[in-house]
Design an enzyme around this catalytic site. Structure first.
Site, PDB file in Angstrom:
ATOM      1  CD  GLU A 179       3.532  -6.798   7.664  1.00  0.00           C
ATOM      2  OE1 GLU A 179       4.468  -7.307   8.296  1.00  0.00           O
ATOM      3  OE2 GLU A 179       2.346  -7.164   7.792  1.00  0.00           O
ATOM      4  CG  ASP A 198      -1.369  -5.522   3.904  1.00  0.00           C
ATOM      5  OD1 ASP A 198      -0.705  -4.643   4.472  1.00  0.00           O
ATOM      6  OD2 ASP A 198      -0.982  -6.709   3.777  1.00  0.00           O
TER       7      ASP A 198
END
Length: 448
Positions: free
Chosen positions: A153, A91
């Protein structure tokens, strides 16, 4: 000994560029309010397929409590050999400001020797680094390898942090390579030994039942926005030191120096503007607490009226070094803000997120093997630095696997501009770190 791997990695670099171009094209921001969730799903599926093809055939997608998907791909260790856990995340941060980008955000673009695109360095470049290292080694891995790629994250919602303690055997390893940091500068192999912890809060200040005319009531009516500004001003002194009551402010960094001129270049400090704080740059970013005002809810200039504001809000981020707990930091910040509220204004502090600081100890067979691998790849001794950022997962891994050595490395460098427009990676860092990781995986044993 390294010539065969060096040649293999170099030959794989065109494929690495193609891999990174594919990954960057996925708009994998883990926030459904901004980007379609299927973009994260496609990125996760690509990562699982790529590492399965590279030899980690036990690959799967695992849903976590925050709704994100973690990719785990494994290959068991040969008898008597250790297992290495390779971490990364697929991500990315949102673009922030599309207009500020000089190249297409979601298209890997080569410019002046660097590769540009969101996630090129943080952290898709590290995914490609892991992948290139495994491809260079080929099918006969001398150690067990587990790849874990996190899907949230950057949002800090803790999906993988909650997953690890409930699935301990799935990720158990003797050494952990967290590839989510970077080198002190391009060509300087660097271990990151400390990470700051952090707390995010929103403080709301209230003074009136509703807005009132600044002409009729200004001068006596308590202005919530002015009260907030006063409170925020107490969080730093005239030199720019963070002055949250109850937190230490005079620690010094004992490792590598961070020259002021280099810091100015890396941070883009304007000519004539001073670096804040009375310590060295290394002291300020690696060893001391730092308070940042992330945002303020207040009327914008355009469209504002002659009215005194009844409420105002600010979002604050407090970073702190190892030795300070999130609870201590939160209590200190909350107490400071409440005490600083002027005129009897009410101040409500709400916690958004919290993460612990982390220290990665030097020494041990994994660190020894990785140091030798970095030295062989880069042709110079690795150094150690701190990092002002936070990776709460490191503490979870350390608590869950206390015998495992945790090392933090990565393809980022100060010019990467992670989290900002025009993020980029120097491809030589992908190449050299992929070689170092391949050398490490080939040489690491527990018998040193």
């Amino acid at each position: 000994m390294s010539d065969d791997l060096r040649t293999a990695v170099r030959r794989l670099m065109p494929r690495a560029k193609a891999d990174l171009a594919e990954l960057v094209s996925y708009r994998s921001v883990a926030d459904a309010r901004q980007f379609p969730p299927e973009q994260c799903r496609k990125a996760a599926e690509w990562v699982a397929a790529a590492f399965s093809e590279a030899g980690l055939t036990d690959a799967g997608l695992h849903e976590t409590e925050d709704g994100s998907t973690t990719v785990i791909a494994r290959r068991p260790a040969p008898p008597g050999a250790p297992t290495v856990l390779l971490y990364c995340h697929y991500d990315v941060q949102p673009p922030v400001d599309d207009a500020a980008w000089h190249t297409p955000v979601w298209e890997l673009t080569e410019k002046d020797g660097r590769w540009y695109g969101r996630g090129a360095a943080d952290c898709k470049g590290n995914i490609v680094m892991h992948l290139t290292a495994l491809r260079a080694l080929g099918p006969d891995l001398p150690v067990g390898v587990t790849l874990v790629a996190e899907g949230s994250e950057e949002q800090g919602t803790g999906g993988l942090q909650a997953f690890v303690p409930k699935n301990t055997e799935l990720l158990r390893a003797d050494a952990v390579v967290v590839a989510d940091t970077g080198n002190f500068e391009v060509g300087v192999p660097t271990f990151t030994e400390t990470l700051r912890g952090g707390v995010n809060v929103v403080v709301t200040v209230s003074t009136l039942k509703g807005p009132v005319h600044s002409g009729s009531y200004g001068g006596a009516a308590p202005d919530a926005l002015a009260a907030l500004i006063h409170m925020l001003a107490t969080l730093r002194d005239g030199s720019g030191n963070t002055t949250v009551r109850g937190l230490p402010r005079d620690q010094t960094w004992q490792g590598v120096d961070y020259p002021a001129e280099q810091f100015r270049r890396d941070a883009g400090v304007l000519d004539g503007v001073r670096i804040t704080g009375d310590g060295s740059a290394a002291d300020m970013v690696w060893a001391r607490p730092a308070l940042t005002v992330l945002g303020i809810d207040a009327p914008p200039v355009v469209g504002s009226a002659a009215a005194i504001q009844p409420t105002a809000r600010a979002r604050l981020n407090l970073r702190f070094p190892p030795g300070i707990t999130p609870g201590t930091a939160l209590d200190a910040l909350t107490g400071h803000l409440e005490a600083a509220a002027p005129w009897g204004a009410t101040a409500v502090v709400e916690l958004e997120a919290a993460g612990s600081a982390f220290r990665s100890p030097a020494g041990g067979p994994a660190r020894t093997a990785m140091s030798a691998a970095l030295r062989d790849s880069y042709g110079r001794e690795p150094i150690a630095q701190g990092n002002g950022g936070s990776i709460p997962l490191c503490n979870v891994l350390a608590e869950t696997y206390p015998e495992a050595e945790i090392m933090l490395i990565g393809v980022e460098d100060p010019g990467s501009r992670i989290h900002a427009p025009n993020e980029s990676v120097d491809p030589s860092e992908i190449e050299r770190l992929a070689l170092a990781e391949a050398l490490f995986l080939r040489s690491f044993t527990l018998s040193r």
